[in-house]
Write a protein that holds these residues in place. Structure first.
Motif, short mmCIF file in Angstrom:
data_model
loop_
_atom_site.label_atom_id
_atom_site.label_comp_id
_atom_site.label_asym_id
_atom_site.label_seq_id
_atom_site.Cartn_x
_atom_site.Cartn_y
_atom_site.Cartn_z
N ASN A 24 -16.63 14.24 33.52
CA ASN A 24 -15.24 14.18 33.29
C ASN A 24 -14.63 12.97 33.46
N GLY A 25 -15.34 11.75 33.68
CA GLY A 25 -14.86 10.64 33.74
C GLY A 25 -14.81 10.17 35.33
N CYS A 26 -15.27 10.83 36.19
CA CYS A 26 -15.13 10.36 37.50
C CYS A 26 -16.46 9.21 37.80
N ASP A 27 -15.92 8.32 38.40
CA ASP A 27 -16.71 7.09 38.64
C ASP A 27 -17.65 7.35 39.90
N LEU A 28 -18.91 7.09 39.78
CA LEU A 28 -19.89 7.05 41.17
C LEU A 28 -20.09 5.27 41.21
N GLY A 29 -20.21 5.02 42.51
CA GLY A 29 -20.52 3.41 42.83
C GLY A 29 -21.84 3.37 43.75
N PRO A 30 -22.32 2.33 43.83
CA PRO A 30 -23.69 1.88 44.67
C PRO A 30 -23.32 2.36 46.04
N GLY A 31 -24.03 3.28 46.64
CA GLY A 31 -24.05 3.76 48.02
C GLY A 31 -23.24 4.98 48.12
N ASP A 32 -22.61 5.48 47.08
CA ASP A 32 -22.17 6.60 47.05
C ASP A 32 -23.19 7.71 47.61
N LEU A 33 -22.90 8.79 48.17
CA LEU A 33 -23.93 9.66 48.63
C LEU A 33 -23.74 11.08 48.40
N LEU A 34 -24.62 11.68 47.50
CA LEU A 34 -24.54 13.19 47.19
C LEU A 34 -25.49 14.05 48.12
N ASN A 85 -21.24 4.09 37.53
CA ASN A 85 -20.45 3.97 36.15
C ASN A 85 -19.05 3.65 36.93
N PRO A 86 -18.75 2.19 36.98
CA PRO A 86 -17.66 1.71 37.52
C PRO A 86 -16.43 2.26 36.50
N ASP A 87 -16.94 2.12 35.20
CA ASP A 87 -15.77 2.13 34.22
C ASP A 87 -15.54 3.72 33.89
N GLY A 88 -16.34 4.60 34.49
CA GLY A 88 -15.72 6.06 34.53
C GLY A 88 -16.42 6.77 33.24
N ARG A 89 -17.44 5.81 32.50
CA ARG A 89 -18.11 6.45 31.35
C ARG A 89 -19.17 7.61 31.89
N PRO A 90 -19.04 8.64 31.27
CA PRO A 90 -20.08 9.84 31.93
C PRO A 90 -21.50 9.14 31.81
N ILE A 91 -22.21 9.52 32.69
CA ILE A 91 -23.57 9.29 32.76
C ILE A 91 -24.43 10.47 31.92
N SER A 92 -25.07 10.00 30.82
CA SER A 92 -25.92 11.32 30.06
C SER A 92 -26.90 11.72 31.09
N ILE A 93 -27.49 12.78 30.57
CA ILE A 93 -28.52 13.52 31.58
C ILE A 93 -30.01 12.62 31.27
N ASP A 94 -30.05 12.04 30.14
CA ASP A 94 -31.19 11.03 30.09
C ASP A 94 -31.14 9.61 30.57
N GLU A 95 -29.87 9.37 31.17
CA GLU A 95 -29.63 8.01 31.79
C GLU A 95 -29.78 8.32 33.33
N ALA A 96 -29.51 9.67 33.86
CA ALA A 96 -29.02 9.84 35.02
C ALA A 96 -30.03 9.45 36.13
N SER A 97 -31.25 9.42 36.05
CA SER A 97 -32.22 9.23 37.05
C SER A 97 -32.30 7.61 37.25
N ALA A 98 -31.61 6.87 36.11
CA ALA A 98 -31.49 5.36 36.53
C ALA A 98 -30.38 5.05 37.36
N HIS A 99 -29.58 5.98 37.64
CA HIS A 99 -28.39 5.91 38.68
C HIS A 99 -29.07 6.48 40.08
N ILE A 100 -30.21 6.78 40.21
CA ILE A 100 -30.42 7.44 41.77
C ILE A 100 -31.28 6.22 42.15
N ALA A 101 -30.57 5.76 43.42
CA ALA A 101 -31.38 4.56 44.03
C ALA A 101 -32.48 5.21 45.06
N GLY A 102 -32.26 6.30 45.46
CA GLY A 102 -33.21 6.75 46.61
C GLY A 102 -32.70 8.07 47.23
N TYR A 103 -33.62 8.84 48.23
CA TYR A 103 -33.19 10.05 48.51
C TYR A 103 -33.38 9.78 50.41
#
Ligand code: CA
Length: 438
Positions: free
Chosen positions: A352-362, A216-234
């Motif tokens: 809270n508006g924190c942005d995550l980007g491609p290649g960030d790691l959790l 979410n480069p614009d800092g728009r919160p990612i809803s729980i229903d959208e979240a899995s679309a933002h996980i590229a892998g494990y």
């Protein structure tokens, strides 16, 4: 989510893939490899081989979104590819699967794009912008909490908010890179003053890593229903921890130098598609536990958002290596012991508006099970160093010694599915630098 690429009967003309413990044709993980000192480039693991995506893209066999995805993954870190998201990734997976099955007509052209993995070095798959570590293993939180606060192991926020802290991206290393024992400031309870020197209580942490996709480069919160679309892998993740440094420094702001000297990850990105057969419902919370707040509660996430993956820690000491003894398992756990789902972590991180980007790691946090043989850290195995673990060599360990190698493995196994693995996450502990050179 299940399609022809998951068919357990699927066989590849890459014969080493058939029955391969990690990389059968049903897996197809993405990574960054180089051959004999060459430039790192994108590849896909298949058995003992790697498909060179730049070479494959050059054959003209790929079409549409799959061709675009291979182009994005062809050279350098895979951030651009991860940012493309699910549709492109799935398109490439399906075409790769078709090209690699025994039924493929294109074997000669594809065969020319294969490199033996034994000739390759594996690199971090992406440039990690930011790394965040969570604390979702409730058994770990209880076990560790009990050591620090016997009367009050779990703090009151644990069951309401996914606990996390910002880690250090610069010291995340791929599997195989040794880890140097850190020097730092410690103060054992019996000492009156702190001192500086090598950590004496070095530990590993068995975690799952989550690679972020579009974000979410614009800092728009990612809803729980959208979240899995933002996980590229494990991947697998070892959050090396110096418990003596941690015990002295962690209050009031949390982990710092006890954690940021090294984090080791397995080099392959195992996709959500490859893991689709190993999805499960989030286990019901024990009676009396609060339900997640609405922003963390998704119907589909609760029904399908958990993972059922076996996690394993093995230890191989210098003496065991010298004597040709096998690595010894000291913990067998499962991602079923996560109190929060991967999607809940993404949603919470961005609420809270924190942005995550491609290649960030959790990192999920240490995933321990409820039993003594399912601990994800040596702190738990030995109860803070009180009860040593005995190795096959006759040696004992309270914490890690120099020369010890920690090996993490993960495996999806389910009736009616082809089992897949993650590849290893391993590193040897090197002695601390002497204080003169530190
Ligand atoms: Ca951790």
């Amino acid at each position: 989510m299940i399609d022809e690429t998951h068919d357990p009967g699927l066989q590849s003309w890459v014969t080493s893939a058939n029955g391969h413990p990690d990389f059968p044709i049903q897996n197809l993980p993405f990574g960054l490899f180089s051959v004999e000192g060459g430039e790192p480039r994108g590849g896909v693991a298949i058995g003992d081989m790697i498909v060179d995506l730049a070479a494959l893209q050059g054959t003209g066999l790929l079409t549409g979104a799959a061709d675009g995805a291979a182009k994005a993954a062809a050279s350098g870190p895979l951030n651009g590819f991860l940012g493309l998201g699910r549709e492109a990734r799935v398109a490439l997976r399906r075409q790769l699967s078709a090209l690699l099955t025994v039924a493929s007509q294109a074997r000669p052209q594809v065969e020319a794009c294969l490199v033996s993995a034994a000739r390759c070095a594996l690199h971090l798959p992406a440039r990690i912008g930011d790394y965040t570590d969570f604390y979702v293993g409730i058994h770990h939180a209880m076990n560790v909490g009990r050591q620090f606060r016997p009367d009050n192991p779990l703090l009151p926020n644990y069951k309401h908010v996914p606990i996390g802290y910002h880690g250090r991206a610069s010291s995340v290393r791929p599997s195989g890179i040794p880890v140097r024992r850190p020097n730092g400031q410690t103060k054992p309870p019996e000492a009156t003053e702190p001192s500086f020197g090598p950590s004496r209580r070095l530990d590993y942490e068995l975690e799952l890593g989550i690679w972020i996709g579009p974000g979410n480069p614009d800092g728009r919160p990612i809803s729980i229903d959208e979240a899995s679309a933002h996980i590229a892998g494990y991947c697998l993740l070892n959050d090396w921890s110096a418990r003596d440094i941690q015990g002295w420094e962690y209050q009031p702001l949390g982990p710092f130098l006890a954690k940021n000297f090294a984090t080791t990850v397995s080099a392959w990105i195992v996709t959500p598609e490859a893991l689709a057969p190993f999805r499960s419902a989030q286990p019901a919370r024990p009676e009396g536990d609060p339900q997640p707040l609405p922003y963390l509660h998704g119907g589909d996430d609760q029904a399908n958002g958990a993972l059922d993956i076996e996690l394993e820690v093995l230890l191989l000491s210098e003496e065991m290596r010298a004597r040709g003894l096998p690595a010894q398992r000291i913990g067998l756990s499962s991602t079923r012991h996560m109190y929060w789902t991967p999607a809940q972590l993404v949603t919470h991180h961005t609420c809270n508006g924190c942005d995550l980007g491609p290649g960030d790691l959790l990192g999920t946090g240490t995933i321990s099970g409820p039993t003594a043989d399912s601990c994800g850290s040596i702190l738990e195995v030995t109860q803070g160093g009180k009860t040593p673990v005995r190795l096959g060599s006759g040696e004992e360990r309270r914490f890690l010694e120099d020369g010890d190698e920690v090996i993490l493995r993960a495996r999806g196994v389910r009736e009616g599915c082809a089992p897949i693995g993650f590849g290893e996450c391993r590193a040897i502990v090197l002695p601390a630098l002497s204080e003169a050179t530190a």
